[in-house]
Every structure is written in C-alpha cells, then in structure tokens.
Design a protein around this motif. Structure first.
Motif, PDB file in Angstrom:
ATOM      1  N   THR A  80      32.162  63.102  -2.058  1.00 18.14           N
ATOM      2  CA  THR A  80      31.001  62.210  -2.027  1.00 18.14           C
ATOM      3  C   THR A  80      30.907  61.465  -3.346  1.00 18.14           C
ATOM      4  OG1 THR A  80      28.605  62.039  -1.699  1.00 18.14           O
ATOM      5  CG2 THR A  80      29.384  64.022  -2.824  1.00 18.14           C
ATOM      6  N   GLN A  81      30.408  60.211  -3.278  1.00 16.04           N
ATOM      7  CA  GLN A  81      30.050  59.469  -4.492  1.00 16.04           C
ATOM      8  C   GLN A  81      28.546  59.213  -4.501  1.00 16.04           C
ATOM      9  OE1 GLN A  81      33.318  58.318  -3.097  1.00 16.04           O
ATOM     10  NE2 GLN A  81      33.916  59.789  -4.674  1.00 16.04           N
ATOM     11  N   ASN A  82      27.817  59.890  -3.611  1.00 15.31           N
ATOM     12  CA  ASN A  82      26.385  59.615  -3.475  1.00 15.31           C
ATOM     13  C   ASN A  82      25.674  60.886  -3.020  1.00 15.31           C
ATOM     14  OD1 ASN A  82      24.159  57.939  -3.626  1.00 15.31           O
ATOM     15  ND2 ASN A  82      24.451  57.049  -1.589  1.00 15.31           N
ATOM     16  N   TYR A  83      25.634  61.874  -3.938  1.00 12.17           N
ATOM     17  CA  TYR A  83      25.076  63.187  -3.600  1.00 12.17           C
ATOM     18  C   TYR A  83      23.586  63.180  -3.927  1.00 12.17           C
ATOM     19  CZ  TYR A  83      25.390  68.271  -2.870  1.00 12.17           C
ATOM     20  OH  TYR A  83      25.262  69.549  -2.389  1.00 12.17           O
ATOM     21  N   ARG A 120      25.185  64.710   1.219  1.00 18.10           N
ATOM     22  CA  ARG A 120      26.225  63.698   0.942  1.00 18.10           C
ATOM     23  C   ARG A 120      25.807  62.434   1.688  1.00 18.10           C
ATOM     24  NH1 ARG A 120      31.337  67.855   0.836  1.00 18.10           N
ATOM     25  NH2 ARG A 120      30.707  68.385   2.939  1.00 18.10           N
ATOM     26  N   ARG A 121      24.978  61.586   1.006  1.00 14.19           N
ATOM     27  CA  ARG A 121      24.339  60.452   1.689  1.00 14.19           C
ATOM     28  C   ARG A 121      25.378  59.471   2.220  1.00 14.19           C
ATOM     29  NH1 ARG A 121      19.623  61.449   3.037  1.00 14.19           N
ATOM     30  NH2 ARG A 121      18.647  61.445   0.993  1.00 14.19           N
ATOM     31  N   ASP A 122      26.479  59.288   1.505  1.00 15.85           N
ATOM     32  CA  ASP A 122      27.497  58.349   1.990  1.00 15.85           C
ATOM     33  C   ASP A 122      28.071  58.832   3.325  1.00 15.85           C
ATOM     34  OD1 ASP A 122      28.526  60.461   0.449  1.00 15.85           O
ATOM     35  OD2 ASP A 122      29.850  59.194  -0.752  1.00 15.85           O
ATOM     36  N   LEU A 123      28.350  60.128   3.423  1.00 16.90           N
ATOM     37  CA  LEU A 123      28.906  60.639   4.683  1.00 16.90           C
ATOM     38  C   LEU A 123      27.851  60.639   5.787  1.00 16.90           C
ATOM     39  CD1 LEU A 123      31.273  63.579   3.646  1.00 16.90           C
ATOM     40  CD2 LEU A 123      31.609  61.115   3.555  1.00 16.90           C
ATOM     41  N   GLN A 124      26.595  60.941   5.423  1.00 16.22           N
ATOM     42  CA  GLN A 124      25.529  60.917   6.436  1.00 16.22           C
ATOM     43  C   GLN A 124      25.336  59.490   6.963  1.00 16.22           C
ATOM     44  OE1 GLN A 124      21.483  61.087   5.178  1.00 16.22           O
ATOM     45  NE2 GLN A 124      20.754  62.058   7.053  1.00 16.22           N
ATOM     46  N   ASN A 125      25.322  58.497   6.055  1.00 15.08           N
ATOM     47  CA  ASN A 125      25.128  57.114   6.489  1.00 15.08           C
ATOM     48  C   ASN A 125      26.281  56.635   7.368  1.00 15.08           C
ATOM     49  OD1 ASN A 125      22.675  56.898   5.210  1.00 15.08           O
ATOM     50  ND2 ASN A 125      23.487  55.925   3.367  1.00 15.08           N
ATOM     51  N   ASP A 126      27.517  57.015   7.003  1.00 14.46           N
ATOM     52  CA  ASP A 126      28.668  56.670   7.845  1.00 14.46           C
ATOM     53  C   ASP A 126      28.497  57.284   9.241  1.00 14.46           C
ATOM     54  OD1 ASP A 126      29.753  55.342   5.711  1.00 14.46           O
ATOM     55  OD2 ASP A 126      31.272  56.879   5.257  1.00 14.46           O
ATOM     56  N   ALA A 127      28.073  58.545   9.278  1.00 14.48           N
ATOM     57  CA  ALA A 127      27.904  59.243  10.561  1.00 14.48           C
ATOM     58  C   ALA A 127      26.841  58.552  11.416  1.00 14.48           C
ATOM     59  CB  ALA A 127      27.530  60.703  10.315  1.00 14.48           C
ATOM     60  N   LYS A 128      25.734  58.142  10.767  1.00 12.03           N
ATOM     61  CA  LYS A 128      24.669  57.443  11.514  1.00 12.03           C
ATOM     62  C   LYS A 128      25.212  56.173  12.168  1.00 12.03           C
ATOM     63  CE  LYS A 128      20.600  58.712   8.754  1.00 12.03           C
ATOM     64  NZ  LYS A 128      19.624  58.185   7.770  1.00 12.03           N
ATOM     65  N   LYS A 129      25.965  55.384  11.384  1.00  9.63           N
ATOM     66  CA  LYS A 129      26.503  54.108  11.895  1.00  9.63           C
ATOM     67  C   LYS A 129      27.420  54.327  13.084  1.00  9.63           C
ATOM     68  CE  LYS A 129      26.680  51.896   7.431  1.00  9.63           C
ATOM     69  NZ  LYS A 129      27.659  52.077   6.353  1.00  9.63           N
ATOM     70  N   LEU A 130      28.198  55.412  13.031  1.00 12.20           N
ATOM     71  CA  LEU A 130      29.203  55.671  14.057  1.00 12.20           C
ATOM     72  C   LEU A 130      28.666  56.535  15.190  1.00 12.20           C
ATOM     73  CD1 LEU A 130      32.128  56.327  11.564  1.00 12.20           C
ATOM     74  CD2 LEU A 130      31.934  54.367  13.109  1.00 12.20           C
ATOM     75  N   GLY A 131      27.384  56.941  15.101  1.00 14.22           N
ATOM     76  CA  GLY A 131      26.807  57.804  16.127  1.00 14.22           C
ATOM     77  C   GLY A 131      27.429  59.183  16.146  1.00 14.22           C
ATOM     78  N   THR A 136      28.841  67.030   8.148  1.00 14.59           N
ATOM     79  CA  THR A 136      29.540  66.972   6.857  1.00 14.59           C
ATOM     80  C   THR A 136      28.665  66.357   5.771  1.00 14.59           C
ATOM     81  OG1 THR A 136      30.575  64.854   7.412  1.00 14.59           O
ATOM     82  CG2 THR A 136      31.834  66.879   7.917  1.00 14.59           C
ATOM     83  N   GLY A 137      27.637  65.608   6.175  1.00 14.13           N
ATOM     84  CA  GLY A 137      26.693  65.066   5.202  1.00 14.13           C
ATOM     85  C   GLY A 137      25.660  66.085   4.762  1.00 14.13           C
ATOM     86  N   LYS A 138      25.333  66.995   5.667  1.00 16.65           N
ATOM     87  CA  LYS A 138      24.206  67.901   5.418  1.00 16.65           C
ATOM     88  C   LYS A 138      24.590  69.360   5.202  1.00 16.65           C
ATOM     89  CE  LYS A 138      20.321  65.427   5.668  1.00 16.65           C
ATOM     90  NZ  LYS A 138      19.368  65.424   4.520  1.00 16.65           N
ATOM     91  N   ASP A 139      25.530  69.878   5.986  1.00 13.00           N
ATOM     92  CA  ASP A 139      25.891  71.301   5.851  1.00 13.00           C
ATOM     93  C   ASP A 139      26.985  71.428   4.796  1.00 13.00           C
ATOM     94  OD1 ASP A 139      26.234  73.986   6.117  1.00 13.00           O
ATOM     95  OD2 ASP A 139      27.104  73.914   8.128  1.00 13.00           O
ATOM     96  N   VAL A 140      26.546  71.345   3.547  1.00 11.07           N
ATOM     97  CA  VAL A 140      27.439  71.254   2.395  1.00 11.07           C
ATOM     98  C   VAL A 140      27.315  72.551   1.591  1.00 11.07           C
ATOM     99  CG1 VAL A 140      27.913  69.926   0.297  1.00 11.07           C
ATOM    100  CG2 VAL A 140      27.035  68.763   2.340  1.00 11.07           C
ATOM    101  N   GLU A 141      28.438  73.043   1.076  1.00 12.09           N
ATOM    102  CA  GLU A 141      28.373  74.266   0.256  1.00 12.09           C
ATOM    103  C   GLU A 141      27.410  74.069  -0.920  1.00 12.09           C
ATOM    104  OE1 GLU A 141      32.521  74.916  -0.565  1.00 12.09           O
ATOM    105  OE2 GLU A 141      32.917  75.390   1.531  1.00 12.09           O
ATOM    106  N   GLY A 212      17.345  60.194  -4.226  1.00 13.63           N
ATOM    107  CA  GLY A 212      18.332  59.421  -4.973  1.00 13.63           C
ATOM    108  C   GLY A 212      19.496  60.297  -5.378  1.00 13.63           C
ATOM    109  N   PRO A 213      20.511  59.676  -6.005  1.00 10.25           N
ATOM    110  CA  PRO A 213      21.734  60.411  -6.342  1.00 10.25           C
ATOM    111  C   PRO A 213      21.614  61.209  -7.639  1.00 10.25           C
ATOM    112  CG  PRO A 213      21.963  58.110  -6.955  1.00 10.25           C
ATOM    113  CD  PRO A 213      20.606  58.238  -6.319  1.00 10.25           C
ATOM    114  N   VAL A 214      22.312  62.342  -7.683  1.00  6.48           N
ATOM    115  CA  VAL A 214      22.492  63.073  -8.944  1.00  6.48           C
ATOM    116  C   VAL A 214      23.875  62.723  -9.499  1.00  6.48           C
ATOM    117  CG1 VAL A 214      20.982  65.001  -8.359  1.00  6.48           C
ATOM    118  CG2 VAL A 214      23.424  65.140  -7.790  1.00  6.48           C
ATOM    119  N   GLU A 215      24.020  62.902 -10.801  1.00  8.85           N
ATOM    120  CA  GLU A 215      25.319  62.802 -11.463  1.00  8.85           C
ATOM    121  C   GLU A 215      25.591  64.146 -12.129  1.00  8.85           C
ATOM    122  OE1 GLU A 215      27.048  60.160 -11.046  1.00  8.85           O
ATOM    123  OE2 GLU A 215      25.480  58.817 -10.293  1.00  8.85           O
TER     124      GLU A 215
END
Ligand code: MN
Length: 235
Positions: A80-83, A120-131, A136-141, A212-215
């Motif tokens: 992720t680049q947007n955690y 992982r907001r980037d993966l969640q947003n991708d998943a939303k767009k693709l239905g 993988t966006g939410k159930d993260v270690e 928002g994102p953490v670094e």
C-alpha cells in the motif's frame, strides 16, 4: 468414540488465541470474530463520496489474527502507498445472541475499547471501482488495533462521548459517539439477525470524518472519552 484432540494430534501448532487485556482484571478477553460497521458517521460517508443509507447498516470483517494492541509500534502494511487510520469505538460482546431486540441489545456488551480500523485505502478504492470484495484493503495484518477492554459497568456512556485522534500532535479526527448513524444497540440488534453473536466477538463501530494516511515514523494519539486513550507509532 470421540477423542478430544491434544496438541500431538495436529500436524502443526494451532493458531494462537488472540486475547485482549481487561481493565481491572487479570483475565483476558479471547477474540472470536471481528465485525466492522461501514459509514456510521455522516461526515465520514460524505468525505468518502458516499451517501448515508438509512435502510440498514452494512458490515465487513477482519480475521482475529489482525488484532494488534494499541501500544508501542505497528508495522506499516505491505503493498500500500495509502495506509489510513480510522479511529473507532469498539464493542466487545460477552453474551451470545440471535435476533436480539434493540431494547435488549446492550445486555450483550461485555465492555468497550478504543481502536483503529487501519485500511489499505488504495486497495479498498480499487476494489470498490471493480465491484470486488474489500478483504485485502481491510483484513490486514496488525490492522485491528485495540486498547484493553473496559467493562461496560465502568463506561460512562456508549451513546455520547468524545472520540478523537491526533497525528504527530495535530488533531485529525474529532467527533462524538452521539453522531453515529446507528447506535450500539441498533448495530448489535441488526448484526444478530445476520449472525449468532458469540462471546468474544468484537464490533468496530465506524469512524468519524478526518481519515487520512500514516507514514512510517508517525505517532497517533487517540481515544474515546471514558473508555480508553492510546499512543502508537508506525515503523
Ligand atoms: Mn472503519
């Protein structure tokens, strides 16, 4: 004749039980399932470009293995680049219930905690767009961050309390449990029509606006008034 398995019957050691300290007790709260409520504060739904659906709440889940205590340092997630942080009040279920009435729902609550639904907001947003599913966006270690659980008798209110989060000393989330679209009792009642709720189930009740994102290197200070406060850093 059924034989209760012992450790030597398994090909490898079974996964450890995830357990959370309880304020004022030597006992631990063993985690069963983790349910999370989506879009439970109107201002957060709007910042995500969504409207509130007053027909029914909706849910996603995390695995118990994603638990991380809200202390010390937490690993920044992989791929992720947007955690994102999402500050939330967490309900800990102590009594089983199926098709529970709203009037009885709070009797299932063992206690409450403060937590982060790291995403992982980037993966969640991708998943939303693709239905596609959000897993993988939410159930993260290490993404189900949680403080010790405070027994419900010692919690002043689960209906009205300040909920807040600061990143490196700057306030990012500032709201009140009174602004939840669905109350704790409404969530428990509704969820118990989908699942036979069990002792050990946790419910993350949704986040207010300001996610928002953490670094790596960031420090988050968060809490729910009368429930818990915490400080974590990301590495
Ligand atoms: Mn959330």
């Amino acid at each position: 004749m059924f034989k209760v398995p012992d450790m030597s019957d398994y090909v490898f050691s079974p996964p450890a039980i995830q357990a959370i300290p309880i304020v004022g007790s030597d006992k631990l709260f063993p985690v069963n399932r983790i349910f999370c409520v989506g879009r439970n504060y109107e201002a957060h739904a709007k910042e995500m470009g969504a409207e509130i659906d007053r027909e029914a709440p909706f849910y996603f889940t995390k695995s118990a293995a994603s638990i991380s205590m809200a202390e010390g340092s937490i690993s920044y997630a992989k791929r992720t680049q947007n955690y994102h942080y999402e500050m939330e009040m967490v309900l800990a279920i102590g009594t089983a219930g199926l098709n529970v009435d709203i009037a009885d729902a709070e009797s299932l609550i063992f206690g409450c905690a403060a937590g982060l639904d790291m995403t992982r907001r980037d993966l969640q947003n991708d998943a939303k767009k693709l239905g596609r599913p959000w897993d993988t966006g939410k159930d993260v270690e290490q993404s189900a961050v949680i403080t010790p659980i405070k027994p419900i008798a010692e919690v002043p209110s689960i209906a009205k309390a300040r909920i807040h989060l600061a990143q490196n000393g700057e306030t990012k989330q500032e709201s009140d449990l009174a602004l939840m679209v669905w109350s704790a009792a409404e969530i428990i009642a509704d969820l118990s029509s989908l699942y036979h709720l069990q002792p050990g189930d946790l419910i993350y009740t949704g986040t207010p606006a300001g996610v928002g994102p953490v670094e790596r290197g960031d420090t988050l200070v968060g809490g729910v008034e009368g429930v818990a406060d915490f400080t974590v850093s990301f590495t």
